[in-house]
Motif scaffolding. Sequence first.
Motif, PDB file in Angstrom:
ATOM      1  N   LYS A 134     -42.631  67.560  25.602  1.00  0.00           N
ATOM      2  CA  LYS A 134     -43.779  67.509  26.507  1.00  0.00           C
ATOM      3  C   LYS A 134     -43.461  66.520  27.626  1.00  0.00           C
ATOM      4  O   LYS A 134     -43.100  65.380  27.371  1.00  0.00           O
ATOM      5  N   TRP A 135     -43.583  66.996  28.862  1.00  0.00           N
ATOM      6  CA  TRP A 135     -43.320  66.150  30.029  1.00  0.00           C
ATOM      7  C   TRP A 135     -44.645  65.767  30.683  1.00  0.00           C
ATOM      8  O   TRP A 135     -45.508  66.609  30.905  1.00  0.00           O
ATOM      9  N   LYS A 136     -44.780  64.494  30.993  1.00  0.00           N
ATOM     10  CA  LYS A 136     -46.010  64.012  31.638  1.00  0.00           C
ATOM     11  C   LYS A 136     -45.751  63.685  33.098  1.00  0.00           C
ATOM     12  O   LYS A 136     -44.772  63.002  33.425  1.00  0.00           O
ATOM     13  N   LEU A 137     -46.614  64.174  33.966  1.00  0.00           N
ATOM     14  CA  LEU A 137     -46.469  63.874  35.385  1.00  0.00           C
ATOM     15  C   LEU A 137     -46.868  62.427  35.651  1.00  0.00           C
ATOM     16  O   LEU A 137     -47.933  61.989  35.198  1.00  0.00           O
ATOM     17  N   PRO A 138     -46.025  61.677  36.377  1.00  0.00           N
ATOM     18  CA  PRO A 138     -46.419  60.312  36.718  1.00  0.00           C
ATOM     19  C   PRO A 138     -47.659  60.336  37.621  1.00  0.00           C
ATOM     20  O   PRO A 138     -47.818  61.230  38.437  1.00  0.00           O
ATOM     21  N   GLN A 139     -48.520  59.438  37.442  1.00  0.00           N
ATOM     22  CA  GLN A 139     -49.794  59.376  38.158  1.00  0.00           C
ATOM     23  C   GLN A 139     -50.695  60.568  37.843  1.00  0.00           C
ATOM     24  O   GLN A 139     -51.671  60.833  38.546  1.00  0.00           O
ATOM     25  N   GLY A 140     -50.374  61.296  36.772  1.00  0.00           N
ATOM     26  CA  GLY A 140     -51.216  62.422  36.384  1.00  0.00           C
ATOM     27  C   GLY A 140     -51.118  63.583  37.346  1.00  0.00           C
ATOM     28  O   GLY A 140     -50.186  63.686  38.133  1.00  0.00           O
TER      29      GLY A 140
END
Length: 407
Positions: free
Chosen positions: A335-341
């Motif tokens: 699972k990859w999370k986008l920085p700053q959402g």
Amino acid sequence: MESPRKGPSARKSRGPALTKRAAALAAAAAVLAALAGCGAASGGRADEALGTEGARKPAKPKTASGLPGMPPVLDPEDVYAADRPNALQPVAKKFLDRVYVPNTNSNTVSVIDPKKFEVIETIKVGNQPQHVVPSWDMKTLWVNNDLGDSLTAIDPVTGRTGRTVEVSDPYNLYFTPNGKHAVVMASMDRELVFRDPKTMNRVKTVPVTCAGVNHADFSMDGRYFIVSCEFSGELLKVDTEKMKVVGQRKIPFKGAMPQDVKLSPDGKTFYIADMMAHGMWVLDGKKFSEPRLLRTGKGCHGLYVSRDSREMYVSNRGEGTISVFDFKKDKLTKKWKLPQGGSPDMGGVSADGRTLWLSGRYDSEVYAIDTRTGVQVARIPVGSGPHGLAVYPQPGRYSLGHTGIFR
């Protein structure tokens, strides 16, 4: 939820042959075999023009006859065999390397240069453009102006707009695998509309009893397709040739809102993203039995297959993440999370397979993500309400529509 739209509304054996006839048949068979060998040498060029290197491998046994007029399946074990990295058709090699982003609230299309990671042009289009859709022959990009009741053509060779065609409620657009019909997902009209793929003249209207038809994908043999109904939480099974709904079922989840639909490489399973169930429904398309839920993340929305057909990228719009699903392992592996959402929505994979492009639906931006590492390599400001962006060109022999389903 989606941006607001219009209100609801074998031959028999002849027995032993004579000796002379048998000899003649044997000689003829030898000649035909020799000719077949010659044909294989020159036929490689025809295969190359239609598909990729996979087409030149020894043919594998077909599992079923395809939709009449549909290009033959290259590999019965991988429906995406023609989509290998940079395996562009000759016609596609002439196209500009661009990312086209429809902005539903701005009534524009932002054009991104993927090498510079910046917007180089903004094109004015009709009211509430939802998706940019490659035509079956890949020569035209159609902007779906949903509330504008029209389609605007973009020439991928020049990047310029062409004609605008009147089409009622074109929320999304697909093409039958044989290229015979375009299929308009008329969400609020509650219709599937089969049209001429060139003129867009209406051929047949199929009223539906579910609400919010929006996304779809076709079976490997092209004989049927599965449609998601967003607002009533239902699925449809449609006979492609008969242009008829042959199955309908309610998703077993209260408040379900099914979105994108994608077929597994082996053609046995359909995956349907659900933004309220926060995962993918796993469906046996042939049996059309009750699907099972595989949770991925909040607001599960878009589904995109990797260029090697091993993985699928799943955008979770409600939590700013991308889940990675392994087809053979039948499980989520990363699972990859986008920085700053962010709000990753619809998009596609670059021709080389190294970049996943997704629109940020509620943040007026587009994300470029490295598919090898999951690292965000760019975050690009665009217009308001970016939705079904198209990465173009892409590998494949023909387009089934949406933001680019190629086979």
